[in-house]
Design a protein around this motif. Structure first.
Motif, PDB file in Angstrom:
ATOM      1  N   ASP A  50       1.708   1.970 -14.136  1.00 28.14           N
ATOM      2  CA  ASP A  50       1.289   2.932 -13.135  1.00 28.14           C
ATOM      3  C   ASP A  50       0.338   2.245 -12.169  1.00 28.14           C
ATOM      4  OD1 ASP A  50       0.920   5.228 -11.774  1.00 28.14           O
ATOM      5  OD2 ASP A  50      -0.589   6.041 -13.162  1.00 28.14           O
ATOM      6  N   ILE A  51       0.804   2.055 -10.967  1.00 29.20           N
ATOM      7  CA  ILE A  51      -0.013   1.346  -9.992  1.00 29.20           C
ATOM      8  C   ILE A  51      -1.111   2.260  -9.485  1.00 29.20           C
ATOM      9  CG2 ILE A  51       0.013   0.322  -7.704  1.00 29.20           C
ATOM     10  CD1 ILE A  51       2.610  -0.886  -8.302  1.00 29.20           C
ATOM     11  N   ASN A  52      -2.340   1.867  -9.695  1.00 24.62           N
ATOM     12  CA  ASN A  52      -3.482   2.655  -9.262  1.00 24.62           C
ATOM     13  C   ASN A  52      -4.489   1.709  -8.640  1.00 24.62           C
ATOM     14  OD1 ASN A  52      -5.238   4.733  -8.864  1.00 24.62           O
ATOM     15  ND2 ASN A  52      -6.020   4.720 -10.965  1.00 24.62           N
ATOM     16  N   LEU A  53      -4.190   1.277  -7.423  1.00 22.74           N
ATOM     17  CA  LEU A  53      -5.018   0.291  -6.752  1.00 22.74           C
ATOM     18  C   LEU A  53      -5.695   0.907  -5.539  1.00 22.74           C
ATOM     19  CD1 LEU A  53      -2.474  -2.663  -6.792  1.00 22.74           C
ATOM     20  CD2 LEU A  53      -4.487  -2.443  -8.233  1.00 22.74           C
ATOM     21  N   ILE A 100       6.866   0.753  -2.253  1.00 24.54           N
ATOM     22  CA  ILE A 100       6.584   1.813  -1.276  1.00 24.54           C
ATOM     23  C   ILE A 100       5.219   2.441  -1.559  1.00 24.54           C
ATOM     24  CG2 ILE A 100       7.335   4.073  -0.432  1.00 24.54           C
ATOM     25  CD1 ILE A 100      10.221   3.191  -0.927  1.00 24.54           C
ATOM     26  N   LYS A 101       4.907   2.649  -2.860  1.00 24.01           N
ATOM     27  CA  LYS A 101       3.601   3.219  -3.225  1.00 24.01           C
ATOM     28  C   LYS A 101       2.462   2.325  -2.745  1.00 24.01           C
ATOM     29  CE  LYS A 101       4.988   5.681  -7.430  1.00 24.01           C
ATOM     30  NZ  LYS A 101       4.928   5.638  -8.910  1.00 24.01           N
ATOM     31  N   VAL A 102       2.621   1.016  -2.991  1.00 28.11           N
ATOM     32  CA  VAL A 102       1.589   0.067  -2.577  1.00 28.11           C
ATOM     33  C   VAL A 102       1.459   0.073  -1.057  1.00 28.11           C
ATOM     34  CG1 VAL A 102       1.014  -2.392  -2.472  1.00 28.11           C
ATOM     35  CG2 VAL A 102       1.835  -1.406  -4.601  1.00 28.11           C
ATOM     36  N   TYR A 103       2.580   0.100  -0.364  1.00 27.43           N
ATOM     37  CA  TYR A 103       2.551   0.052   1.098  1.00 27.43           C
ATOM     38  C   TYR A 103       1.885   1.304   1.668  1.00 27.43           C
ATOM     39  CZ  TYR A 103       4.023  -2.004   5.484  1.00 27.43           C
ATOM     40  OH  TYR A 103       4.013  -2.613   6.714  1.00 27.43           O
TER      41      TYR A 103
END
Length: 434
Positions: A60-63, A384-387
Motif C-alpha cells: 500500500d503506497i502511502n508516501l 497513477i497513485k504516485v503521480y
C-alpha cells in the motif's frame, strides 16, 4: 449442479502463493470461493482449493508529495531511489522471503550464497536494491559492486575490493556508518594471526586521525592508489612505520588475498555483534565477456573462492592448489570462521562448462520470470497513485488510461524498467500538454 464462477479482472486481481506452484494471480472463484482459479508465473492456470493458497498482501503506497516526486524523478531515469524502494516492489514476495531467511541465518553467524538469474529487464537490479535496503534496515554491514569488463572485472580483485569498501555501509541507532567507522570500532579487538588486519588495527590505534597523513593512510587502506605522492621515502605524506602491513596487490592472481581480507573483515564484524557481512555482486555474467582465457580463469577462481568463503568450506582455510594463488604473499581464501552472505545476480549463461560448474555450487536461488499482464496492471495503478500524489490536479480518463497502458506494455516488451519509464513520460506529456 451448475458451477457459479466469479471472474476477477484488472485492478481487482489478488496475488496468492502456493507451496508448490509459487506465486500467481487469482483469475476467478467458484462454489462460494471454496475453489480458486490461479494463473501462476510458470504459465499454469489451475483450479485449486482456496485453503491451499496464501494471500499476498499488495504493497500500500502511502508516501508524501516529496517522496512521490523523488520516485518519479528516478523513474524518468530508469531507476528506483534506494530509500523508497520497499514502497514500489511488487510480486516478489517469495524471493524476498527467501532472502529474509538467509539474513536471519547470518544473524546467528551462518553464511550463505544466493543466486538471482533473469533476462535483461526482468528486475534483477531492482530486487538487489531491495535486498540491500532490507539488509541495511536490519542492521547488517552491507556492500555492493556492479561488475563490468572495464572498471570492475573479477580478474582484477583489487578493483572489486575497492568498490566493495567504497560502498560498505551499516546503520546503528538511526545513523549511517562507513568502512572507516567500522575499522575504528573493531580496532579494540585483539587479533594475532591475520597477516593484514593484525598490523592494520594496531596502526589505526596509533595514528592521529585528524592529520593529513591519516587521510592518505585511509585512502591506501580503501584500495585507492597513493603511489604518486606517498611511496618514496622522502614523500611528505608517507605513513611512517606502516611497512609491516602487506601491500594491496593489484595482481590478477591475488583473488586469494582479497577473499582472505573479506573473510577476515566478516570475522571482525561478527565479533562486534553485527552478525556478518552482506556482499551483493551484480552483472556476474560479465565474467564470460573476457576473451583472454588466463584472465577469465583467474576471475572465475576469485568468484569460486568467494562462494566457498560464504559457505565456510574448511578445505579453503589452507593454501590449496585447486584455485589460483598469488606468488608474492599467498594466503588461504578463508580466515577462520567466515560470516558472509553473498548475493549474486546474472543473466543465464549456457554452454560454458567452467562457469556452470561454479554456479552449480550454489543451491539457493531463483529465476526471475517476467511479470504477467495482471501484475503490470497493478504496477500501472500504483504508478497513477504516485503521480496523483505528486501532481494532485493530474487526471486520466478511461480511454487515456487504456491507451497508455497498452503502449507502455508494447514499448516495454516485458522489461519492467522500460514499462515504468514510458508510463511516467506519457503522464508528463499529458500533464504538460494541458
Amino acid at each position: 449442479m451448475k458451477k457459479k464462477e466469479k471472474r476477477l479482472k484488472g485492478k481487482n486481481s489478488e496475488f496468492v502463493a502456493h507451496p508448490v506452484f509459487g506465486e500467481g494471480v487469482v483469475v476467478a472463484t467458484r462454489w462460494d470461493e471454496e475453489e480458486t482459479q490461479v494463473k501462476f508465473r510458470s504459465g499454469l492456470c489451475l483450479w485449486l482449493p482456496s485453503k491451499w493458497l496464501k494471500q499476498i498482501p499488495a504493497s500500500d503506497i502511502n508516501l508524501d508529495r516529496v517522496s512521490c516526486k523523488r520516485l518519479l524523478e528516478a523513474f524518468r531515469l530508469g531507476v528506483v531511489p534506494h530509500q523508497d524502494i520497499e514502497y514500489f516492489t511488487f510480486g516478489r514476495a517469495y524471493e524476498i522471503n527467501e532472502i529474509k531467511q538467509s539474513l536471519r541465518g547470518l544473524k546467528n553467524g551462518k553464511g550463505d550464497v544466493f543466486l538471482i538469474e533473469g533476462s535483461y529487464g526482468s528486475g534483477k537490479t531492482h530486487l538487489l536494491e531491495y535486498a540491500r535496503h532490507l539488509s541495511l534496515k536490519q542492521g547488517y554491514v552491507t556492500t555492493y559492486c556492479e561488475l563490468s569488463t572495464q572498471e570492475t572485472p573479477l580478474f582484477r580483485p583489487k578493483r572489486v575490493y575497492r568498490e566493495l569498501i567504497h560502498n560498505l555501509r551499516y546503520i546503528r541507532k538511526g545513523r549511517e556508518y562507513c568502512f572507516r567507522d567500522l575499522l575504528r570500532m573493531v580496532s579494540r579487538f585483539k587479533i594475532d594471526d591475520h597477516c593484514f588486519f593484525t598490523p592494520l588495527l594496531k596502526k589505526i590505534k596509533e595514528i592521529d586521525h585528524g592529520s593529513l597523513e591519516s587521510e592518505v593512510f585511509w585512502q591506501w587502506v580503501e584500495g585507492e592508489s597513493t603511489k604518486n605522492y606517498a611511496v618514496t621515502p622522502d614523500a611528505p605524506f608517507r605513513i611512517r612505520g606502516a611497512q609491516k602491513i602487506p601491500a594491496l596487490y593489484d595482481f590478477s592472481t591475488a583473488g586469494d588475498f582479497y577473499s582472505y581480507l573479506l573473510t577476515g573483515l566478516s570475522f571482525l564484524i561478527n565479533r562486534a555483534g553485527l552478525g556478518g557481512l552482506v556482499i551483493i555482486l551484480d552483472e556476474v555474467e560479465t565474467i564470460t565477456h573476457i576473451w583472454n582465457y588466463a584472465a577469465y580463469s583467474r576471475g572465475l577462481s576469485f568468484l569460486e573462492g568467494l562462494i566457498h568463503a560464504a559457505f565456510d568450506t574448511k578445505t579453503f582455510k589452507r593454501i590449496d592448489t585447486h584455485l589460483v594463488h598469488n606468488q608474492v604473499r599467498p594466503t588461504p581464501y578463508l580466515y577462520k570462521e567466515s560470516h558472509i552472505f553473498l548475493i549474486l545476480a546474472m543473466t543465464p549463461v549456457q554452454g560454458i562448462r567452467s562457469i556452470e560448474n561454479v554456479i552449480n555450487l550454489i543451491k539457493k536461488g531463483f529465476f526471475l520470470r517476467r511479470f504477467s499482464k495482471a501484475e503490470y496492471e497493478v504496477i500501472f495503478d500504483n504508478l497513477i497513485k504516485v503521480y496523483r500524489c505528486a501532481y494532485p490536479w493530474f487526471s486520466l480518463d478511461r480511454g487515456q488510461r487504456e491507451n497508455i497502458f497498452s503502449a507502455a506494455l508494447h514499448r516495454g516488451e516485458g522489461e519492467l524498467r522500460e514499462f515504468i519509464k514510458f508510463s511516467v513520460e506519457a503522464f508528463d506529456w499529458l500533464r504538460l500538454k494541458r
